[in-house]
Design a protein around this motif. Structure first.
Motif, PDB file in Angstrom:
ATOM      1  N   GLY A 143      -5.967  15.436  -6.872  1.00 20.96           N
ATOM      2  CA  GLY A 143      -6.338  14.357  -5.978  1.00 20.96           C
ATOM      3  C   GLY A 143      -7.758  14.567  -5.488  1.00 20.96           C
ATOM      4  N   ALA A 144      -8.253  13.621  -4.720  1.00 22.87           N
ATOM      5  CA  ALA A 144      -9.648  13.716  -4.273  1.00 22.87           C
ATOM      6  C   ALA A 144      -9.811  13.294  -2.828  1.00 22.87           C
ATOM      7  CB  ALA A 144     -10.541  12.879  -5.185  1.00 22.87           C
ATOM      8  N   GLY A 145      -8.770  13.477  -2.024  1.00 18.62           N
ATOM      9  CA  GLY A 145      -8.895  13.170  -0.611  1.00 18.62           C
ATOM     10  C   GLY A 145      -8.542  11.744  -0.274  1.00 18.62           C
ATOM     11  N   ALA A 146      -7.252  11.384  -0.412  1.00 21.33           N
ATOM     12  CA  ALA A 146      -6.792  10.044  -0.047  1.00 21.33           C
ATOM     13  C   ALA A 146      -5.340  10.157   0.415  1.00 21.33           C
ATOM     14  CB  ALA A 146      -6.901   9.073  -1.216  1.00 21.33           C
ATOM     15  N   TYR A 147      -5.115  10.030   1.699  1.00 25.81           N
ATOM     16  CA  TYR A 147      -3.774  10.136   2.281  1.00 25.81           C
ATOM     17  C   TYR A 147      -2.805   9.129   1.659  1.00 25.81           C
ATOM     18  CZ  TYR A 147      -0.255   9.526   6.043  1.00 25.81           C
ATOM     19  OH  TYR A 147       0.908   9.408   6.771  1.00 25.81           O
ATOM     20  N   ILE A 148      -3.313   7.954   1.336  1.00 29.57           N
ATOM     21  CA  ILE A 148      -2.460   6.896   0.817  1.00 29.57           C
ATOM     22  C   ILE A 148      -1.829   7.285  -0.514  1.00 29.57           C
ATOM     23  CG2 ILE A 148      -4.333   5.702  -0.391  1.00 29.57           C
ATOM     24  CD1 ILE A 148      -1.351   4.079   1.456  1.00 29.57           C
ATOM     25  N   CYS A 149      -2.437   8.226  -1.243  1.00 31.16           N
ATOM     26  CA  CYS A 149      -1.885   8.616  -2.541  1.00 31.16           C
ATOM     27  C   CYS A 149      -0.602   9.424  -2.396  1.00 31.16           C
ATOM     28  CB  CYS A 149      -2.917   9.397  -3.356  1.00 31.16           C
ATOM     29  SG  CYS A 149      -4.245   8.342  -3.985  1.00 31.16           S
ATOM     30  N   GLY A 150      -0.188   9.718  -1.173  1.00 28.79           N
ATOM     31  CA  GLY A 150       1.139  10.272  -0.973  1.00 28.79           C
ATOM     32  C   GLY A 150       2.230   9.239  -1.205  1.00 28.79           C
ATOM     33  N   GLU A 151       1.876   7.958  -1.149  1.00 29.38           N
ATOM     34  CA  GLU A 151       2.829   6.894  -1.494  1.00 29.38           C
ATOM     35  C   GLU A 151       2.942   6.845  -3.012  1.00 29.38           C
ATOM     36  OE1 GLU A 151       4.666   3.130  -2.345  1.00 29.38           O
ATOM     37  OE2 GLU A 151       2.684   3.766  -3.026  1.00 29.38           O
ATOM     38  N   GLY A 187      -6.939  -0.601   2.747  1.00 26.78           N
ATOM     39  CA  GLY A 187      -7.552  -1.898   2.946  1.00 26.78           C
ATOM     40  C   GLY A 187      -6.982  -3.012   2.104  1.00 26.78           C
ATOM     41  N   GLN A 188      -5.906  -2.736   1.374  1.00 27.98           N
ATOM     42  CA  GLN A 188      -5.379  -3.754   0.465  1.00 27.98           C
ATOM     43  C   GLN A 188      -4.741  -4.909   1.222  1.00 27.98           C
ATOM     44  OE1 GLN A 188      -2.337  -4.043  -3.373  1.00 27.98           O
ATOM     45  NE2 GLN A 188      -2.254  -2.282  -2.049  1.00 27.98           N
ATOM     46  N   CYS A 189      -3.978  -4.632   2.276  1.00 26.52           N
ATOM     47  CA  CYS A 189      -3.281  -5.709   2.984  1.00 26.52           C
ATOM     48  C   CYS A 189      -3.880  -5.903   4.371  1.00 26.52           C
ATOM     49  CB  CYS A 189      -1.781  -5.440   3.063  1.00 26.52           C
ATOM     50  SG  CYS A 189      -1.286  -4.032   4.075  1.00 26.52           S
ATOM     51  N   VAL A 190      -3.899  -7.138   4.822  1.00 26.12           N
ATOM     52  CA  VAL A 190      -4.542  -7.504   6.081  1.00 26.12           C
ATOM     53  C   VAL A 190      -3.895  -6.828   7.289  1.00 26.12           C
ATOM     54  CG1 VAL A 190      -5.051  -9.424   7.645  1.00 26.12           C
ATOM     55  CG2 VAL A 190      -5.445  -9.665   5.188  1.00 26.12           C
ATOM     56  N   ALA A 236       4.716  -6.225   8.488  1.00 23.11           N
ATOM     57  CA  ALA A 236       4.057  -6.949   7.399  1.00 23.11           C
ATOM     58  C   ALA A 236       3.225  -6.095   6.459  1.00 23.11           C
ATOM     59  CB  ALA A 236       3.170  -8.062   7.986  1.00 23.11           C
ATOM     60  N   SER A 237       3.047  -4.808   6.742  1.00 19.65           N
ATOM     61  CA  SER A 237       2.243  -3.969   5.852  1.00 19.65           C
ATOM     62  C   SER A 237       2.980  -3.705   4.551  1.00 19.65           C
ATOM     63  CB  SER A 237       1.900  -2.642   6.534  1.00 19.65           C
ATOM     64  OG  SER A 237       1.085  -2.839   7.662  1.00 19.65           O
ATOM     65  N   ILE A 238       2.211  -3.526   3.481  1.00 15.04           N
ATOM     66  CA  ILE A 238       2.798  -3.318   2.164  1.00 15.04           C
ATOM     67  C   ILE A 238       3.511  -1.980   2.064  1.00 15.04           C
ATOM     68  CG2 ILE A 238       2.193  -2.875  -0.266  1.00 15.04           C
ATOM     69  CD1 ILE A 238       0.121  -5.042  -0.074  1.00 15.04           C
ATOM     70  N   CYS A 239       2.921  -0.935   2.652  1.00 16.72           N
ATOM     71  CA  CYS A 239       3.481   0.406   2.454  1.00 16.72           C
ATOM     72  C   CYS A 239       3.674   1.115   3.774  1.00 16.72           C
ATOM     73  CB  CYS A 239       2.580   1.228   1.524  1.00 16.72           C
ATOM     74  SG  CYS A 239       1.112   1.892   2.338  1.00 16.72           S
ATOM     75  N   GLY A 240       4.141   2.358   3.678  1.00 15.66           N
ATOM     76  CA  GLY A 240       4.479   3.136   4.853  1.00 15.66           C
ATOM     77  C   GLY A 240       3.313   3.487   5.747  1.00 15.66           C
ATOM     78  N   LEU A 241       2.084   3.497   5.227  1.00 13.37           N
ATOM     79  CA  LEU A 241       0.959   3.851   6.083  1.00 13.37           C
ATOM     80  C   LEU A 241       0.837   2.851   7.232  1.00 13.37           C
ATOM     81  CD1 LEU A 241      -2.527   5.128   5.035  1.00 13.37           C
ATOM     82  CD2 LEU A 241      -2.338   3.354   6.769  1.00 13.37           C
ATOM     83  N   GLY A 242       0.738   1.582   6.894  1.00 14.99           N
ATOM     84  CA  GLY A 242       0.633   0.584   7.949  1.00 14.99           C
ATOM     85  C   GLY A 242       1.900   0.459   8.763  1.00 14.99           C
ATOM     86  N   GLN A 243       3.044   0.644   8.115  1.00 16.78           N
ATOM     87  CA  GLN A 243       4.320   0.500   8.809  1.00 16.78           C
ATOM     88  C   GLN A 243       4.553   1.585   9.852  1.00 16.78           C
ATOM     89  OE1 GLN A 243       7.073   0.482   5.543  1.00 16.78           O
ATOM     90  NE2 GLN A 243       6.218  -1.395   4.666  1.00 16.78           N
ATOM     91  N   THR A 244       3.907   2.734   9.702  1.00 14.90           N
ATOM     92  CA  THR A 244       4.116   3.846  10.637  1.00 14.90           C
ATOM     93  C   THR A 244       2.885   4.182  11.473  1.00 14.90           C
ATOM     94  OG1 THR A 244       3.506   5.460   8.930  1.00 14.90           O
ATOM     95  CG2 THR A 244       5.837   4.883   9.115  1.00 14.90           C
ATOM     96  N   ALA A 245       1.784   3.447  11.299  1.00  7.69           N
ATOM     97  CA  ALA A 245       0.539   3.789  11.985  1.00  7.69           C
ATOM     98  C   ALA A 245       0.638   3.661  13.497  1.00  7.69           C
ATOM     99  CB  ALA A 245      -0.602   2.907  11.469  1.00  7.69           C
ATOM    100  N   TRP A 246       1.626   2.920  13.981  1.00  8.31           N
ATOM    101  CA  TRP A 246       1.777   2.667  15.420  1.00  8.31           C
ATOM    102  C   TRP A 246       2.807   3.598  16.036  1.00  8.31           C
ATOM    103  CZ3 TRP A 246       1.241   1.033  20.188  1.00  8.31           C
ATOM    104  CH2 TRP A 246       2.287   0.488  20.939  1.00  8.31           C
ATOM    105  N   ASN A 247       3.563   4.324  15.213  1.00 12.65           N
ATOM    106  CA  ASN A 247       4.702   5.095  15.724  1.00 12.65           C
ATOM    107  C   ASN A 247       4.320   6.103  16.797  1.00 12.65           C
ATOM    108  OD1 ASN A 247       6.262   3.704  13.928  1.00 12.65           O
ATOM    109  ND2 ASN A 247       6.841   5.464  12.676  1.00 12.65           N
ATOM    110  N   ALA A 248       3.349   6.951  16.502  1.00  8.53           N
ATOM    111  CA  ALA A 248       3.005   8.021  17.444  1.00  8.53           C
ATOM    112  C   ALA A 248       2.452   7.452  18.744  1.00  8.53           C
ATOM    113  CB  ALA A 248       1.994   8.973  16.800  1.00  8.53           C
ATOM    114  N   VAL A 249       1.624   6.428  18.651  1.00  7.16           N
ATOM    115  CA  VAL A 249       1.056   5.825  19.850  1.00  7.16           C
ATOM    116  C   VAL A 249       2.160   5.194  20.690  1.00  7.16           C
ATOM    117  CG1 VAL A 249      -0.586   4.122  20.726  1.00  7.16           C
ATOM    118  CG2 VAL A 249      -1.125   5.429  18.658  1.00  7.16           C
ATOM    119  N   GLU A 250       3.061   4.490  20.045  1.00 12.16           N
ATOM    120  CA  GLU A 250       4.166   3.852  20.760  1.00 12.16           C
ATOM    121  C   GLU A 250       5.012   4.892  21.485  1.00 12.16           C
ATOM    122  OE1 GLU A 250       7.668   0.607  19.768  1.00 12.16           O
ATOM    123  OE2 GLU A 250       7.281   2.211  18.321  1.00 12.16           O
TER     124      GLU A 250
END
Length: 611
Positions: A369-377, A543-546, A587-601
């Motif tokens: 890999g080359a440094g991309a967290y999203i590639c864990g999906e 950046g794929q999904c709004v 509405a996010s395509i993958c788990g990154l957007g779906q969980t980005a609010w969890n810790a803050v919440e």
């Protein structure tokens, strides 16, 4: 097709780096000197397109040799692979470890993520920049988590050349970081892997462990030593009982994925094995990039042959003849250890055309890999291997139907695969007796932060959070515990009786995730911690999904505004955070957007972070 190549020309070093990977060009269409025959027709276009998956290794080759990727180097690589330069540019700029702008040949990455931030990463970075000075020829970059959380703060020095040189300093001081950057070959060796397993030195020793029992006991470079400690007994049993029985054992054991999704492994294997399309692929996801996660690194560094054996068992079960090990680019020692293990296994007939004389063919290819967290999906990982931007795909179709290269694919992470060995050695029923009815087997936990003995701990499912922190020696003044990393949630100090199971954490309104447990005492400023989590997700969004692309930006902006305010003054921004968080989750395509609010919440609701 007009590929619109630019006018830039590769240097001799850049050309040599690409040719070392792909071989010399055969025609001027690929960058060789022009001949009369080349003026009449193009040759090799289809073959070149079939090698699109070598784009990422090609970018690594250039970056390793020179330190950055110039227009001429990118153009030459595109000619060799018949890839449109615009697409290759999009891939090259997708990854944090690559640069398309000139930079020094030596780059020092200073981790500024959660564990390292609490251990003084900001002061370390400022000290290193002052110590190196402006004319040092070293670029200092602030980096996301380097997976060295048990030794925070951490730095990774990379010096381009042939070969590329790396040095790790952790825990780092200004002096050790400057030495690693200025003279990687002279930097002290890394701490032994066993230092990351505090239980190995306890009274019970490795005998009480299952997944970690060989770490620090077996020489990770010695195949014979591995076999003397029970290695390859699981593969022999797999050959004895057959593929269907292996899948049945894994299913009956109750093993679920250890990467956070907790999907039943046996069901995934069975679904792939039953697909009529061929070939089948096996992908090991060793790109653990969740801040606070380092268990897979410890397994690969301390027991690499176990992973090679486990991948072979999985491939035999699902009918795969080729496996890909997608390894985090920030793990140089793990890369060396696993590469050596694969080479030795191949040389000894444990990989290749006829493994152990059973007529089964399987081999492993390592991709960095080359440094991309999203590639864990998983689907983003497939795109990355195939030479595209690491963006997630919409589902269905699911990977078991159309995964890597459009073929049925099994994807598991390192810990999940290594669990297959004790399942076959102990038997499904004995394995299922470990843990609880809903969460079976042992689990690895990555403990870091405000504890006396950070590291990887192995406990059966069902142990409590308090028991785990007692082993690690939690410090006085505990303020909060983050479970599951940046995508997880916080729990309070009065919730330490929480059972560490998938079902137990769900009932408590949090998540177990991949096994991250980060303790924070009352010296850690919680608002700043939440802001760092928001910055992480903004940086790592593909950046794929709004919802994710915009939502992560709005989340960070709101947290910036309320960092200095509390109470009623922050109420409007907190309401905005909730609205944005719900939109990302729904509405996010993958788990990154779906969980980005969890810790803050969880910090707002459970900890009262802004009250």
């Amino acid at each position: 097709m007009d590929l619109h190549f630019g006018d830039g020309k590769p240097t001799d070093e850049e050309r040599a780096a690409v040719d070392a990977l792909l071989g010399p060009p055969e025609s001027s269409w690929e960058g060789a000197d022009r001949s009369d025959g080349d003026l009449r027709w193009a040759r090799g276009g289809r073959t070149a397109r079939d090698r699109r998956d070598l784009l990422l290794p090609g970018l690594h080759a250039i970056n390793d040799r020179v330190g950055w990727i110039s227009e001429g180097a990118l153009g030459y690589l595109c000619r060799r692979l018949t890839v449109p330069p615009a697409e290759a540019y999009g891939v090259a700029t997708f990854y944090a470890m690559f640069s398309v702008r000139p930079r020094p040949a030596t780059v020092l990455q200073v981790c500024t993520d959660l564990a390292c931030a609490g251990a003084g990463a900001s002061e370390l970075c400022a000290g290193v920049e002052a110590g190196l000075g402006p004319g040092s020829g070293v670029g200092v970059e602030r980096s996301p988590c380097l997976g060295l959380c048990e030794r925070a703060p951490a730095v990774l020095a990379v010096r381009a050349g042939d070969p590329v040189r790396t040095a790790v300093s952790a825990p780092a001081t200004v002096e050790s970081a400057v030495l690693a950057a200025s003279a990687p070959d002279a930097a002290p060796e890394e701490a032994p892997v066993a230092a990351a397993v505090p239980q190995a030195g306890g009274e019970a020793g490795n005998a009480a462990l299952t997944l970690l029992r060989r770490v620090g006991v077996v020489d990770p470079t010695d195949l014979d030593d591995y076999r003397a400690h029970g290695g390859y007994s699981a593969l022999r049993r797999a050959f004895a009982i057959g593929p269907a029985a292996v899948i049945r054992e894994v299913t009956e054991s109750g093993l679920v994925g250890r990467g956070g999704a907790a999907f039943p492994t046996g069901r995934k294997w069975q679904a792939t094995a039953s697909q009529p399309a061929r070939p089948h692929y096996l992908v090991c996801n060793a790109d653990e990039s969740e801040p606070g996660t380092f268990k897979d690194r410890v397994l690969m560094e301390g027991d690499p042959y176990a992973l090679v054996e486990a991948m072979t068992v999985a491939a035999y079960a699902v009918g795969a003849e080729r496996g890909y090990l997608y390894l985090r680019g920030e793990y140089p020692r793990a890369l060396r250890r696993v590469r050596h293990a694969v080479d030795r296994a191949r040389a000894r007939g444990l990989l290749g055309d006829d493994i152990l004389g059973q007529g089964f063919a399987f081999d492993i290819e390592i991709r960095r890999g080359a440094g991309a967290y999203i590639c864990g999906e998983e689907t983003a990982l497939f795109n990355s291997i195939e030479g595209y931007r690491g963006e997630p795909r919409s589902k269905p179709p699911f990977p078991v139907e159309q995964g890597l290269f459009g073929r049925p694919t099994v994807e598991n992470n390192v810990e999940t695969l290594v669990n297959v060995l004790p399942i076959l050695n102990l038997g499904a029923q004995a394995y299922a007796a470990i843990g609880t009815g809903g969460s079976t087997g042992p689990k690895l936990f990555c403990v870091s932060g405000s504890v006396a003995r950070p590291g990887v701990y192995e406990l059966p499912f069902g142990a409590t959070l308090g028991e785990l922190l007692a082993l690690a020696g939690v410090r006085a003044g505990l303020r909060a515990v983050l479970l599951g990393g940046a995508a997880g949630g916080f729990v309070r100090p009065d919730e330490l009786d929480l059972p560490l199971t998938f079902e137990g954490t769900r009932q408590a309104g949090t998540t177990l995730g991949s096994g991250v447990v980060m303790a924070f005492d009352d010296t850690v400023p919680l608002p700043r911690l939440l802001l760092r989590i928001a910055e992480f997700f903004r940086d790592e969004s593909c950046g794929q999904c709004v919802p994710c692309r915009v939502g992560t930006v709005r989340q960070q902006e709101a947290l910036h505004r309320i960092a200095e305010r509390t109470g009623a003054a922050a109420a409007g921004d907190i309401a905005l955070l909730r609205e944005v968080g719900r939109a990302m989750r729904d509405a996010s395509i993958c788990g990154l957007g779906q969980t980005a609010w969890n810790a803050v919440e969880s910090a707002i609701d459970r900890l009262g972070a802004y009250e």
